[in-house]
Motif scaffolding. Structure first.
Motif, mmCIF file in Angstrom:
data_model
loop_
_atom_site.group_PDB
_atom_site.id
_atom_site.type_symbol
_atom_site.label_atom_id
_atom_site.label_comp_id
_atom_site.label_asym_id
_atom_site.label_seq_id
_atom_site.Cartn_x
_atom_site.Cartn_y
_atom_site.Cartn_z
ATOM 1 N N LYS A 1 -63.284 28.621 -43.847
ATOM 2 C CA LYS A 1 -64.565 27.637 -44.020
ATOM 3 C C LYS A 1 -64.749 27.532 -45.694
ATOM 4 C CE LYS A 1 -66.062 27.509 -39.828
ATOM 5 N NZ LYS A 1 -65.169 26.635 -38.926
ATOM 6 N N ALA A 2 -63.816 27.987 -46.405
ATOM 7 C CA ALA A 2 -64.089 27.863 -48.012
ATOM 8 C C ALA A 2 -63.671 26.537 -48.425
ATOM 9 C CB ALA A 2 -63.346 29.082 -48.373
ATOM 10 N N ARG A 3 -63.946 26.407 -49.449
ATOM 11 C CA ARG A 3 -63.573 25.096 -50.224
ATOM 12 C C ARG A 3 -62.093 24.929 -50.280
ATOM 13 N NH1 ARG A 3 -67.049 23.903 -54.882
ATOM 14 N NH2 ARG A 3 -65.072 23.501 -55.923
ATOM 15 N N PHE A 4 -61.527 26.227 -50.807
ATOM 16 C CA PHE A 4 -60.234 26.390 -51.050
ATOM 17 C C PHE A 4 -59.879 28.109 -50.797
ATOM 18 C CE2 PHE A 4 -62.074 26.353 -55.104
ATOM 19 C CZ PHE A 4 -61.569 27.777 -55.758
ATOM 20 N N LEU A 5 -58.802 28.330 -50.879
ATOM 21 C CA LEU A 5 -58.084 29.784 -51.158
ATOM 22 C C LEU A 5 -57.411 29.894 -52.193
ATOM 23 C CD1 LEU A 5 -56.716 31.781 -48.389
ATOM 24 C CD2 LEU A 5 -55.421 31.482 -50.341
ATOM 25 N N SER A 6 -57.925 31.025 -52.945
ATOM 26 C CA SER A 6 -57.135 31.363 -54.009
ATOM 27 C C SER A 6 -56.110 32.412 -53.959
ATOM 28 C CB SER A 6 -58.322 32.401 -55.042
ATOM 29 O OG SER A 6 -57.909 33.018 -56.062
ATOM 30 N N CYS B 1 -47.509 48.427 -50.609
ATOM 31 C CA CYS B 1 -46.725 47.230 -50.215
ATOM 32 C C CYS B 1 -45.881 46.978 -51.260
ATOM 33 C CB CYS B 1 -47.916 45.962 -50.237
ATOM 34 S SG CYS B 1 -46.838 44.352 -49.818
ATOM 35 N N GLN B 2 -44.518 46.875 -50.816
ATOM 36 C CA GLN B 2 -43.526 46.443 -51.906
ATOM 37 C C GLN B 2 -42.952 45.256 -52.116
ATOM 38 O OE1 GLN B 2 -41.633 49.205 -53.565
ATOM 39 N NE2 GLN B 2 -43.494 50.545 -52.439
ATOM 40 N N VAL B 3 -43.697 44.319 -51.489
ATOM 41 C CA VAL B 3 -43.442 42.814 -51.393
ATOM 42 C C VAL B 3 -43.953 42.345 -52.841
ATOM 43 C CG1 VAL B 3 -43.852 40.527 -50.730
ATOM 44 C CG2 VAL B 3 -43.750 42.594 -48.933
ATOM 45 N N THR B 4 -43.093 41.477 -53.483
ATOM 46 C CA THR B 4 -43.506 40.988 -54.822
ATOM 47 C C THR B 4 -44.527 39.776 -54.773
ATOM 48 O OG1 THR B 4 -41.951 38.971 -54.569
ATOM 49 C CG2 THR B 4 -40.918 41.161 -55.456
ATOM 50 N N ASP B 5 -45.210 39.784 -55.974
ATOM 51 C CA ASP B 5 -46.407 39.017 -55.912
ATOM 52 C C ASP B 5 -45.835 37.527 -55.523
ATOM 53 O OD1 ASP B 5 -48.364 40.075 -58.670
ATOM 54 O OD2 ASP B 5 -48.280 40.684 -56.679
ATOM 55 N N ARG B 6 -44.767 37.049 -55.904
ATOM 56 C CA ARG B 6 -44.196 35.884 -55.445
ATOM 57 C C ARG B 6 -43.960 35.309 -53.902
ATOM 58 N NH1 ARG B 6 -43.847 30.542 -55.704
ATOM 59 N NH2 ARG B 6 -41.563 29.658 -55.832
ATOM 60 N N ASP B 7 -43.365 36.721 -53.484
ATOM 61 C CA ASP B 7 -43.379 36.652 -51.952
ATOM 62 C C ASP B 7 -44.504 36.625 -51.148
ATOM 63 O OD1 ASP B 7 -40.508 36.525 -52.319
ATOM 64 O OD2 ASP B 7 -40.558 38.857 -51.880
ATOM 65 N N LEU B 8 -45.607 37.264 -51.947
ATOM 66 C CA LEU B 8 -46.862 37.150 -51.295
ATOM 67 C C LEU B 8 -47.613 35.811 -51.342
ATOM 68 C CD1 LEU B 8 -48.578 40.581 -52.131
ATOM 69 C CD2 LEU B 8 -48.103 39.968 -49.915
ATOM 70 N N LEU C 1 -52.282 31.959 -59.354
ATOM 71 C CA LEU C 1 -51.915 33.557 -59.778
ATOM 72 C C LEU C 1 -51.627 33.702 -61.206
ATOM 73 C CD1 LEU C 1 -51.012 36.073 -58.843
ATOM 74 C CD2 LEU C 1 -48.856 35.475 -58.132
ATOM 75 N N LYS C 2 -50.789 32.585 -61.663
ATOM 76 C CA LYS C 2 -50.317 32.808 -63.168
ATOM 77 C C LYS C 2 -51.604 32.719 -63.993
ATOM 78 C CE LYS C 2 -45.564 31.302 -63.478
ATOM 79 N NZ LYS C 2 -44.642 30.545 -63.904
ATOM 80 N N THR C 3 -52.435 31.958 -63.809
ATOM 81 C CA THR C 3 -53.811 31.885 -64.680
ATOM 82 C C THR C 3 -54.526 33.097 -64.467
ATOM 83 O OG1 THR C 3 -54.079 29.504 -63.950
ATOM 84 C CG2 THR C 3 -55.928 30.495 -64.779
ATOM 85 N N ALA C 4 -54.561 33.616 -63.291
ATOM 86 C CA ALA C 4 -55.403 34.755 -62.934
ATOM 87 C C ALA C 4 -54.655 36.114 -64.022
ATOM 88 C CB ALA C 4 -55.447 35.212 -61.479
ATOM 89 N N VAL C 5 -53.413 36.109 -63.599
ATOM 90 C CA VAL C 5 -52.851 37.238 -64.587
ATOM 91 C C VAL C 5 -52.746 37.144 -65.973
ATOM 92 C CG1 VAL C 5 -50.263 38.257 -64.846
ATOM 93 C CG2 VAL C 5 -51.141 37.445 -62.394
ATOM 94 N N ALA C 6 -52.633 35.862 -66.542
ATOM 95 C CA ALA C 6 -52.839 35.706 -67.850
ATOM 96 C C ALA C 6 -54.206 36.130 -68.560
ATOM 97 C CB ALA C 6 -52.366 34.444 -68.240
#
Length: 81
Positions: A23-28, A43-50, A69-74
């Motif tokens: 129901k959200a406007r968008f998913l982050s 969890c051993q999965v990479t951020d890219r795979d997630l 993702l890149k914006t949040a990490v930076a």
């Protein structure tokens, strides 16, 4: 009384997160990855795979996605020793 334990896979966790945000406007993507890593700390999965799993589940369920993702990490503060 019989109880059963169902194994939570990364794919199921991603889909459950997407469905919980329907129901959200968008998913982050960044928030989704943090939530999945909190639920599954080993969890051993990479951020890219997630990111790909969450994006695919979002498309399937018609939930708009913010690929942030890149914006949040930076933007995260870094501690230097």
């Amino acid at each position: 009384m019989t109880s059963s334990f169902h194994t939570v896979t990364v794919e199921r966790a991603a889909e459950a997160y997407v469905l919980s945000r329907g129901k959200a406007r968008f998913l982050s993507i960044a928030q989704a990855i943090r939530a999945i890593r909190t639920l599954m700390p080993a969890c051993q999965v990479t951020d890219r795979d997630l990111e790909e799993l969450v994006a695919a589940a979002s498309i399937i369920h018609g939930v708009p996605v913010a690929f942030d993702l890149k914006t949040a990490v930076a933007a995260e503060p870094r501690l230097h020793s």
